[in-house]
Enzyme design. Structure first.
Site, PDB file in Angstrom:
ATOM      1  CD  GLU A 306      -3.170   0.899   1.956  1.00  0.00           C
ATOM      2  OE1 GLU A 306      -3.420  -0.255   2.349  1.00  0.00           O
ATOM      3  OE2 GLU A 306      -3.946   1.862   2.109  1.00  0.00           O
ATOM      4  NE  ARG A 307      -2.379   5.290  -0.365  1.00  0.00           N
ATOM      5  CZ  ARG A 307      -3.313   5.639  -1.254  1.00  0.00           C
ATOM      6  NH1 ARG A 307      -3.004   5.774  -2.533  1.00  0.00           N
ATOM      7  NH2 ARG A 307      -4.547   5.812  -0.883  1.00  0.00           N
ATOM      8  CG  ASN A 349      -5.391  -0.263   5.722  1.00  0.00           C
ATOM      9  OD1 ASN A 349      -5.857   0.246   6.741  1.00  0.00           O
ATOM     10  ND2 ASN A 349      -5.147   0.451   4.636  1.00  0.00           N
ATOM     11  CE  LYS A 426      -6.264   2.728   8.720  1.00  0.00           C
ATOM     12  NZ  LYS A 426      -5.828   2.895   7.309  1.00  0.00           N
ATOM     13  CD  GLU A 430      -7.836   5.778   5.809  1.00  0.00           C
ATOM     14  OE1 GLU A 430      -6.941   4.921   5.771  1.00  0.00           O
ATOM     15  OE2 GLU A 430      -7.763   6.874   5.239  1.00  0.00           O
ATOM     16  NE  ARG A 463      -0.885   3.992  11.655  1.00  0.00           N
ATOM     17  CZ  ARG A 463      -1.539   4.366  10.573  1.00  0.00           C
ATOM     18  NH1 ARG A 463      -2.751   3.915  10.315  1.00  0.00           N
ATOM     19  NH2 ARG A 463      -0.999   5.227   9.728  1.00  0.00           N
ATOM     20  CE  LYS A 499      -1.320   8.527   8.829  1.00  0.00           C
ATOM     21  NZ  LYS A 499      -2.039   8.479   7.548  1.00  0.00           N
ATOM     22  CG  ASP A 504      -3.285  10.816   5.153  1.00  0.00           C
ATOM     23  OD1 ASP A 504      -2.302  10.241   5.625  1.00  0.00           O
ATOM     24  OD2 ASP A 504      -4.046  10.294   4.322  1.00  0.00           O
ATOM     25  CD  GLU A 532      -0.904   8.183   0.779  1.00  0.00           C
ATOM     26  OE1 GLU A 532      -0.375   7.814   1.844  1.00  0.00           O
ATOM     27  OE2 GLU A 532      -2.134   8.252   0.618  1.00  0.00           O
TER      28      GLU A 532
HETATM   29  C1  GCV Z   1      -2.549   2.394   5.310  1.00  0.00           C
HETATM   30  C2  GCV Z   1      -3.870   7.342   4.149  1.00  0.00           C
HETATM   31  C3  GCV Z   1      -3.421   6.449   3.023  1.00  0.00           C
HETATM   32  C4  GCV Z   1      -3.836   5.005   3.275  1.00  0.00           C
HETATM   33  C5  GCV Z   1      -3.249   4.584   4.620  1.00  0.00           C
HETATM   34  C6  GCV Z   1      -3.785   5.522   5.696  1.00  0.00           C
HETATM   35  C7  GCV Z   1      -3.208   5.204   7.068  1.00  0.00           C
HETATM   36  O1  GCV Z   1      -5.253   7.443   4.149  1.00  0.00           O
HETATM   37  O2  GCV Z   1      -3.938   6.909   1.811  1.00  0.00           O
HETATM   38  O3  GCV Z   1      -3.330   4.215   2.230  1.00  0.00           O
HETATM   39  O4  GCV Z   1      -3.588   3.258   4.917  1.00  0.00           O
HETATM   40  O5  GCV Z   1      -3.409   6.845   5.373  1.00  0.00           O
HETATM   41  O6  GCV Z   1      -2.246   5.834   7.432  1.00  0.00           O
HETATM   42  O7  GCV Z   1      -3.734   4.324   7.738  1.00  0.00           O
END
Ligand code: GCV
Length: 857
Positions: A306-307, A349, A426, A430, A463, A499, A504, A532
């Protein structure tokens, strides 16, 4: 004279350098320019070697400390290009040899001098820039490099005096004590020293003159040396490297309290030599400020990332545990060379399968490879795992069966991996499952997992990246609103991971208001190394300045000086646990990170995680020396390019505090017009709020969202007032009228056009700078970087023209005289369907014409 040089003309050196690095740490840099550096080098000598001629117009004024607009220039000892008969070692040594004042070293130039510091956080690689006036020969030919060796390259030292010095000092490597990590250190030292000296430096047993003696403080003959007191102050991971007399023989001692400490010392010595620093007075000593320094891999079990923009995941789950890719060891070496001591292998995720027995055996195989390098493994825990792989009907953290399931799972994991680090989670974010589904809090969920790993010494990293469904008034307020009330309610082995900014991972954000606001909870800073929102694999954006900006941001939680760095290292609120996390940019591409330049971000993360006081510039210089060349003809322009690159990107993507105006999902190209996504806060229009009156999100007190209230008073007041908000964050906190004047004297509209234009032209300067190193860097890497800079230049212009045509549709104003007209119409940019491949994004239709000059006069 190019545009940028012209912009900087006549500005005082220190002031202009200061704004190159604009942001909250501007004051520190001012001091650096006006007073001798505190930083230490072993052998004095001139400091700065990097001339930052020219300069970029920046998002300046953007200093929380003092505002004001100016442009960067910098300057130090070595002129860009031209003669190479200069001091080597240069600015980075002073800076890297310092726990404080580091960022100033390059700027301070010849002021950086003096003794090495010892102590937590200090990295006294010192010994810079003294005395060597040898000229670097132009390489006759350079073998092509894929980038696979990262910064662990050991080419023969090309300057005779230094080579002679090294050859005399390093003839063999002798280990003190028996330990797998010491064995690794011996291998690293013999490999590195052989390469650098061109001689065979082998492992030996007798401590003769010219030996490197590496091992722990408890092992003879190190034990008999008078190092105990100084070593004791350095803790379990610290090291000491210096010349010593052992039985009448002059040797180089590399000592740690633990074998891993000795390994870190070995890499510090190698770095010292890779950067061609002198040996006289050698005294390297450091200990990490932050205890847990981890990479977070967003890697899935199917090897997608992812990313991720560097190919597939390096974890080949289907081949594990039987087949161990050689890359695993290479990965461990690279991380250990920076001091990274943990890795979360899987995506936040999360997939519960990684907690099944068959995957645990695969994780164990990786942990076994990493252990000698001082790296612990961690896993992401999917909160619903008890249901998905445990046959339970609930994942309620208060349920006895659920608690038992996690307790048993932890016992199973620790049975295989006794030094397993713990879980990263997490939850309720989302779409990820979490305790709120059971009317429980984040603390309930985290504490249940914490109880499971506590008997084994594990931790839970929970997180704080959350935002709920619906249409919140202001998404950025939610993490604070949910977590601040939970302060003090987490178990001792829980860290809350936030973060760097409240939104984000945008190109630029103010620091997250949770830092400093949860004194009863250790907080982890999560940085995103993978870019990203910053041009992914292709765009050159060195993140060191961004990391430095957040680390040095003052939260004022306990008065002035309560920096984010002090929050996360545990010192501000006296926490035993401390951690920092970087979302990895690593994949199975030959060059690891999708581009050669992205390696610098992995490197900077690791170095600054070890010592958050290091300056981005010092780190950049070390990286360039280790990765490309020590010849000032390379070092100067490449460091200069790196240091300009982040600000350039901010200017051509999201100047003046704009955020989240990237295309849907891929987050690559410009799409400020998007307004039709199902959740309000997914849409760019939600963030920039352009209308006929002006631009920006009003986060001041009512009628604004009052997000500023989440900061401590000094910061709150600064951001609440439009007059004192730095330009860098202006539109993040305020809706500003199109005709309103900014500090530059330009209206908002004019300033927007200016910033976007300057950003584009800055990439042109970066391209030109890189062109100068042709012949001094191998052709393969030279061409790869040059090709990406060309794409970046076109794409910077795409960003500018697309955003300006869109914002012009609101401002109803024309492009001012002196700036290029957009190449196409708004509808053209809205109609582009780029990129077609989100993993290697490209936008072919816009690769034509001349991106620069965008500033015509
Ligand atoms: C891992 C953003 C990114 C997602 C990421 C999320 C996170 O939304 O686009 O890809 O998911 O951050 O940090 O959990």
């Amino acid at each position: 004279m190019n545009t940028l040089t012209r912009l900087t003309e006549g500005l005082p050196r220190c002031l202009t350098r200061l704004t190159l690095l604009s942001g909250v740490w501007a004051t520190a840099l001012t001091l650096a320019c006006s007073s001798p550096s505190e930083s230490g080098t072993t052998q004095g000598g001139a400091g700065g070697s990097v001339a930052t001629t020219g300069g970029s117009s920046t998002q300046s004024g953007g200093t929380m400390a003092q505002g004001g607009n100016s442009t960067p220039q910098g300057g130090a000892n070595v002129a860009q290009g031209g003669a190479t008969n200069v001091s080597t070692g240069g600015s980075s040594a002073g800076a890297s040899g310092s726990a404080s004042g580091g960022s100033s070293a390059g700027a301070a130039g010849a002021q950086a001098q003096g003794g090495a510091t010892i102590g937590a956080g200090g990295s006294t690689s010192g010994g810079a820039g003294g005395g060597n006036t040898e000229q670097y020969p132009k390489p006759a030919s350079l073998p092509a490099e894929t980038g696979a060796s990262l910064w662990l390259r050991y080419p023969l030292v090309p300057i005779q005096g230094r080579l002679t010095e090294y050859k005399a000092a390093f003839k063999q490597v002798v280990k003190a004590g028996t330990n797998a990590s010491v064995d690794v250190a011996v291998t690293e030292l013999t490999t590195g020293l052989s390469g650098l000296t061109g001689a065979t430096v082998a492992a030996g047993t007798a401590t003769d003159a010219g030996s490197v003696l590496v091992g722990t403080a408890q092992a003879e003959p190190i034990k008999s040396l008078p190092l105990a007191t100084r070593l004791a102050a350095l803790g379990p991971e610290g090291y000491l490297v210096e010349t010593a007399d052992v039985g009448g023989k002059s040797v180089t001692v590399v000592a740690g309290n633990t074998a891993v400490g000795a390994l870190y010392g070995s890499f510090a010595l190698l770095r010292h030599l890779q950067t061609h620093r002198p040996l006289a007075g050698l005294s390297l000593s450091a200990a990490p400020r932050i205890k847990t320094r981890v990479l977070n891999h967003w890697d899935n079990l199917d090897r997608s990332v992812e990313r991720g923009y560097a190919g597939r995941s390096i974890w080949d789950w289907s081949a594990l545990p039987g087949t161990l890719s050689p890359r695993y060891k290479e990965y461990a070496r690279a991380n250990a060379s920076l001091g990274i001591n943990g890795t979360v292998l899987t995506n936040v995720n999360a997939n519960a399968q990684v907690l099944t027995a068959s995957y645990i055996s695969k994780v164990k195989a990786l942990a076994d490879v990493f252990r000698p390098y001082g790296i612990k493994v961690y896993l992401t825990a999917r909160f619903s795992a008890p249901i998905e792989i445990g046959n339970l009907t609930t994942a309620d953290p208060n349920d006895a069966g659920v608690k038992k399931w996690w307790t048993d799972k932890a016992t199973e994991i620790y049975g295989q991996i006794p030094d397993f680090g713990g879980f990263l989670v997490k939850a309720n974010s989302e779409g990820q499952p979490g305790p709120q589904q059971y009317m429980r809090t984040h603390a309930d969920g985290a504490n249940m997992l914490a109880d499971a790993v506590a008997p084994h010494g594990g931790v839970v990293m929970w997180r704080a990246f959350v935002y709920s469904e619906g249409s919140p008034v202001d998404r950025i307020k939610q993490a604070y609103d949910e977590f601040k009330p939970l302060d003090g309610k987490f178990k001792d082995n829980v860290l809350v991971q936030a973060k760097n900014g409240p939104l984000d991972f945008q190109p630029r954000e103010p620091f997250h208001p949770l830092f400093g606001a949860m004194p009863g909870t250790p907080l982890t800073l999560e940085l995103q190394i993978t870019k990203e929102y910053l041009g992914e694999d292709t765009h050159l954006a060195y993140l060191g300045p961004m990391f430095e900006e957040v680390l040095k941001s003052d939260t004022y939680a306990k008065g002035a000086g309560s920096t984010v760095a002090k929050v996360i290292d545990g010192s501000l609120h006296s926490h035993t646990l401390s951690a920092i996390a970087g979302v990895s940019n690593i994949g199975d591409d030959a060059n690891w990170t999708g581009s050669h330049m992205n390696q610098a971000n992995w490197y900077a993360y690791g170095r600054m995680a070890w010592n958050p006081d290091l300056s981005a510039e010092a780190v950049a210089e070390d990286w360039v020396r280790q990765t490309f060349s020590n010849d000032p003809i390379v070092v100067a322009p490449v460091v200069q390019t790196l240091m300009r690159s982040h600000q350039a990107l901010v200017d051509y993507m999201t100047p003046l505090g704009l955020v989240h105006i990237m295309g849907t999902d891929h987050h690559y190209g410009p799409a400020p017009w998007v307004s039709n996504l199902s959740r309000a806060e997914w849409n760019p229009v939600y963030y920039h709020k352009a209308d006929s009156q002006g631009l920006g999100f009003n986060r001041a007190p009512s009628p604004g969202s009052d997000a500023v209230a989440q900061y401590f008073q000094q910061v709150r007041e600064r951001f609440a007032s439009r007059a004192t908000t730095p330009d860098a964050f202006l539109l993040f906190f305020h809706h500003v009228g199109w005709a309103d004047k900014l500090a530059s004297g330009r209206t908002l509209w004019e300033e927007l056009v200016h910033r976007y234009s300057v950003g584009v032209d800055e990439v042109g300067v970066m391209r030109d700078s890189w062109a100068k190193v042709k012949g001094y860097v191998d052709d393969k890497r030279f061409t790869d970087v040059a090709d990406f800079l060309q794409i970046q230049h076109y794409e910077a212009r795409w960003w500018r023209d697309a955003c300006l045509t869109y914002f012009a549709s609101h401002s109803k104003q024309a492009i001012p005289a002196g700036y290029a007209m957009p190449a196409q119409t708004l509808s053209y940019y809205q109609g582009l369907t780029c990129p077609s491949d989100a993993k290697k994004p490209r936008c072919m239709p816009i690769y034509s014409g001349q991106p620069s000059p965008a500033v015509l006069k």
